[in-house]
Write a protein that holds these residues in place. Structure first.
Motif, PDB file in Angstrom:
ATOM      1  N   ARG A  23      97.086  65.080 -17.806  1.00 51.00           N
ATOM      2  CA  ARG A  23      95.766  65.214 -17.176  1.00 51.00           C
ATOM      3  C   ARG A  23      95.745  64.633 -15.770  1.00 51.00           C
ATOM      4  N   GLY A  24      96.547  63.596 -15.532  1.00 50.56           N
ATOM      5  CA  GLY A  24      96.571  62.952 -14.224  1.00 50.56           C
ATOM      6  C   GLY A  24      97.600  63.539 -13.270  1.00 50.56           C
ATOM      7  N   CYS A  25      98.325  64.546 -13.713  1.00 53.31           N
ATOM      8  CA  CYS A  25      99.419  65.108 -12.921  1.00 53.31           C
ATOM      9  C   CYS A  25      98.909  66.021 -11.804  1.00 53.31           C
ATOM     10  N   ASN A  26      99.474  65.831 -10.617  1.00 50.59           N
ATOM     11  CA  ASN A  26      99.128  66.688  -9.484  1.00 50.59           C
ATOM     12  C   ASN A  26      99.876  68.018  -9.509  1.00 50.59           C
ATOM     13  N   TRP A  27     100.844  68.156 -10.407  1.00 51.24           N
ATOM     14  CA  TRP A  27     101.702  69.341 -10.445  1.00 51.24           C
ATOM     15  C   TRP A  27     101.276  70.352 -11.511  1.00 51.24           C
ATOM     16  N   ALA A  28     100.115  70.161 -12.138  1.00 52.39           N
ATOM     17  CA  ALA A  28      99.694  70.989 -13.272  1.00 52.39           C
ATOM     18  C   ALA A  28      99.685  72.480 -12.947  1.00 52.39           C
ATOM     19  N   ASP A  29      99.218  72.873 -11.775  1.00 54.23           N
ATOM     20  CA  ASP A  29      99.209  74.296 -11.441  1.00 54.23           C
ATOM     21  C   ASP A  29     100.634  74.822 -11.288  1.00 54.23           C
ATOM     22  N   GLY A  64      92.271  66.139 -15.254  1.00 51.10           N
ATOM     23  CA  GLY A  64      92.064  67.518 -15.677  1.00 51.10           C
ATOM     24  C   GLY A  64      91.463  67.614 -17.069  1.00 51.10           C
ATOM     25  N   ASP A  65      91.058  68.815 -17.425  1.00 57.54           N
ATOM     26  CA  ASP A  65      90.471  69.122 -18.716  1.00 57.54           C
ATOM     27  C   ASP A  65      91.452  68.794 -19.847  1.00 57.54           C
ATOM     28  N   THR A  66      90.999  68.040 -20.819  1.00 61.53           N
ATOM     29  CA  THR A  66      91.871  67.592 -21.914  1.00 61.53           C
ATOM     30  C   THR A  66      92.489  68.761 -22.662  1.00 61.53           C
ATOM     31  N   ARG A  67      91.698  69.765 -23.003  1.00 57.58           N
ATOM     32  CA  ARG A  67      92.249  70.915 -23.753  1.00 57.58           C
ATOM     33  C   ARG A  67      93.307  71.649 -22.957  1.00 57.58           C
ATOM     34  N   ARG A  68      93.057  71.867 -21.695  1.00 61.96           N
ATOM     35  CA  ARG A  68      94.043  72.564 -20.861  1.00 61.96           C
ATOM     36  C   ARG A  68      95.361  71.797 -20.825  1.00 61.96           C
ATOM     37  N   HIS A  69      95.266  70.496 -20.653  1.00 68.94           N
ATOM     38  CA  HIS A  69      96.477  69.689 -20.540  1.00 68.94           C
ATOM     39  C   HIS A  69      97.167  69.480 -21.890  1.00 68.94           C
ATOM     40  N   TYR A  70      96.405  69.505 -22.962  1.00 69.31           N
ATOM     41  CA  TYR A  70      97.016  69.507 -24.295  1.00 69.31           C
ATOM     42  C   TYR A  70      97.922  70.733 -24.411  1.00 69.31           C
ATOM     43  N   TRP A  71      97.385  71.898 -24.042  1.00 69.05           N
ATOM     44  CA  TRP A  71      98.159  73.134 -24.166  1.00 69.05           C
ATOM     45  C   TRP A  71      99.300  73.209 -23.156  1.00 69.05           C
ATOM     46  N   LEU A  72      99.127  72.602 -21.980  1.00 64.54           N
ATOM     47  CA  LEU A  72     100.256  72.533 -21.043  1.00 64.54           C
ATOM     48  C   LEU A  72     101.386  71.697 -21.634  1.00 64.54           C
ATOM     49  N   ALA A  73     101.039  70.578 -22.261  1.00 62.22           N
ATOM     50  CA  ALA A  73     102.061  69.724 -22.879  1.00 62.22           C
ATOM     51  C   ALA A  73     102.731  70.441 -24.043  1.00 62.22           C
ATOM     52  N   VAL A  74     101.953  71.141 -24.859  1.00 66.90           N
ATOM     53  CA  VAL A  74     102.524  71.924 -25.959  1.00 66.90           C
ATOM     54  C   VAL A  74     103.450  72.996 -25.401  1.00 66.90           C
ATOM     55  N   GLY A  75     103.028  73.649 -24.336  1.00 70.05           N
ATOM     56  CA  GLY A  75     103.849  74.687 -23.711  1.00 70.05           C
ATOM     57  C   GLY A  75     105.141  74.124 -23.159  1.00 70.05           C
ATOM     58  N   GLY A 131     112.584  77.188 -25.372  1.00 70.07           N
ATOM     59  CA  GLY A 131     113.670  76.396 -25.925  1.00 70.07           C
ATOM     60  C   GLY A 131     114.880  76.234 -25.042  1.00 70.07           C
ATOM     61  N   GLU A 132     114.841  76.772 -23.825  1.00 71.23           N
ATOM     62  CA  GLU A 132     116.033  76.778 -22.979  1.00 71.23           C
ATOM     63  C   GLU A 132     115.907  76.032 -21.667  1.00 71.23           C
ATOM     64  N   ALA A 133     114.715  75.625 -21.295  1.00 69.70           N
ATOM     65  CA  ALA A 133     114.501  75.048 -19.968  1.00 69.70           C
ATOM     66  C   ALA A 133     114.644  73.533 -19.964  1.00 69.70           C
ATOM     67  N   THR A 134     115.081  73.010 -18.852  1.00 74.69           N
ATOM     68  CA  THR A 134     115.098  71.570 -18.618  1.00 74.69           C
ATOM     69  C   THR A 134     113.783  71.215 -17.936  1.00 74.69           C
ATOM     70  N   VAL A 135     113.086  70.239 -18.479  1.00 72.66           N
ATOM     71  CA  VAL A 135     111.791  69.844 -17.934  1.00 72.66           C
ATOM     72  C   VAL A 135     111.979  69.337 -16.508  1.00 72.66           C
ATOM     73  N   PRO A 136     111.215  69.882 -15.558  1.00 73.17           N
ATOM     74  CA  PRO A 136     111.320  69.430 -14.171  1.00 73.17           C
ATOM     75  C   PRO A 136     110.961  67.949 -14.040  1.00 73.17           C
ATOM     76  N   ARG A 137     111.616  67.268 -13.142  1.00 80.14           N
ATOM     77  CA  ARG A 137     111.352  65.843 -12.917  1.00 80.14           C
ATOM     78  C   ARG A 137     109.943  65.618 -12.393  1.00 80.14           C
ATOM     79  N   ALA A 138     109.277  66.650 -11.885  1.00 75.64           N
ATOM     80  CA  ALA A 138     107.896  66.505 -11.419  1.00 75.64           C
ATOM     81  C   ALA A 138     106.936  66.268 -12.582  1.00 75.64           C
ATOM     82  N   CYS A 139     107.366  66.578 -13.788  1.00 81.67           N
ATOM     83  CA  CYS A 139     106.524  66.394 -14.975  1.00 81.67           C
ATOM     84  C   CYS A 139     106.473  64.906 -15.334  1.00 81.67           C
ATOM     85  N   PRO A 140     105.276  64.333 -15.465  1.00 79.50           N
ATOM     86  CA  PRO A 140     105.185  62.912 -15.805  1.00 79.50           C
ATOM     87  C   PRO A 140     105.654  62.605 -17.230  1.00 79.50           C
ATOM     88  N   ASN A 141     105.874  63.638 -18.018  1.00 84.77           N
ATOM     89  CA  ASN A 141     106.348  63.467 -19.393  1.00 84.77           C
ATOM     90  C   ASN A 141     107.800  63.872 -19.569  1.00 84.77           C
TER      91      ASN A 141
END
Length: 94
Positions: free
Chosen positions: A52-58, A10-21, A70-80
């Motif tokens: 960027r390589g994640c199939n779950w980005a959408d 995926g687009d680097t900028r989009r995924h940078y902001w997804l990771a920040v989010g 600040g309150e959510a637990t990161v889903p296990r589908a997230c590669p990070n």
């Protein structure tokens, strides 16, 4: 031998902001972790590349819209997920 399905990164900028989010939603203070040496610039770049390589980005985008910062637990589908968990765990130690 490779197995599984590959897809275009995926687009680097989009995924940078997804990771920040995701960091914001989970309460992982990546900037502080970077400043305090708990993660490196390479760690941060690796997070963006894994995203960027994640199939779950959408799904990630949609999921984050339903969470409170600040309150959510990161889903296990997230590669990070493990990296976010480690940053959050180290915040309580700092």
């Amino acid at each position: 031998m490779m197995t599984g399905t590959t897809h275009k990164l995926g687009d680097t900028r989009r995924h940078y902001w997804l990771a920040v989010g995701m960091a914001d939603i989970s309460g992982a203070d990546l900037q502080r972790a970077l400043e305090e040496g708990r993660i490196t610039h390479g760690d941060w770049a690796g997070m963006v590349e894994r995203c960027r390589g994640c199939n779950w980005a959408d799904g990630c985008d949609c999921w984050m819209q339903t969470q409170s910062a600040g309150e959510a637990t990161v889903p296990r589908a997230c590669p990070n997920a493990e990296m976010f968990d480690a940053v959050i765990g180290s915040q309580s130690d700092a």
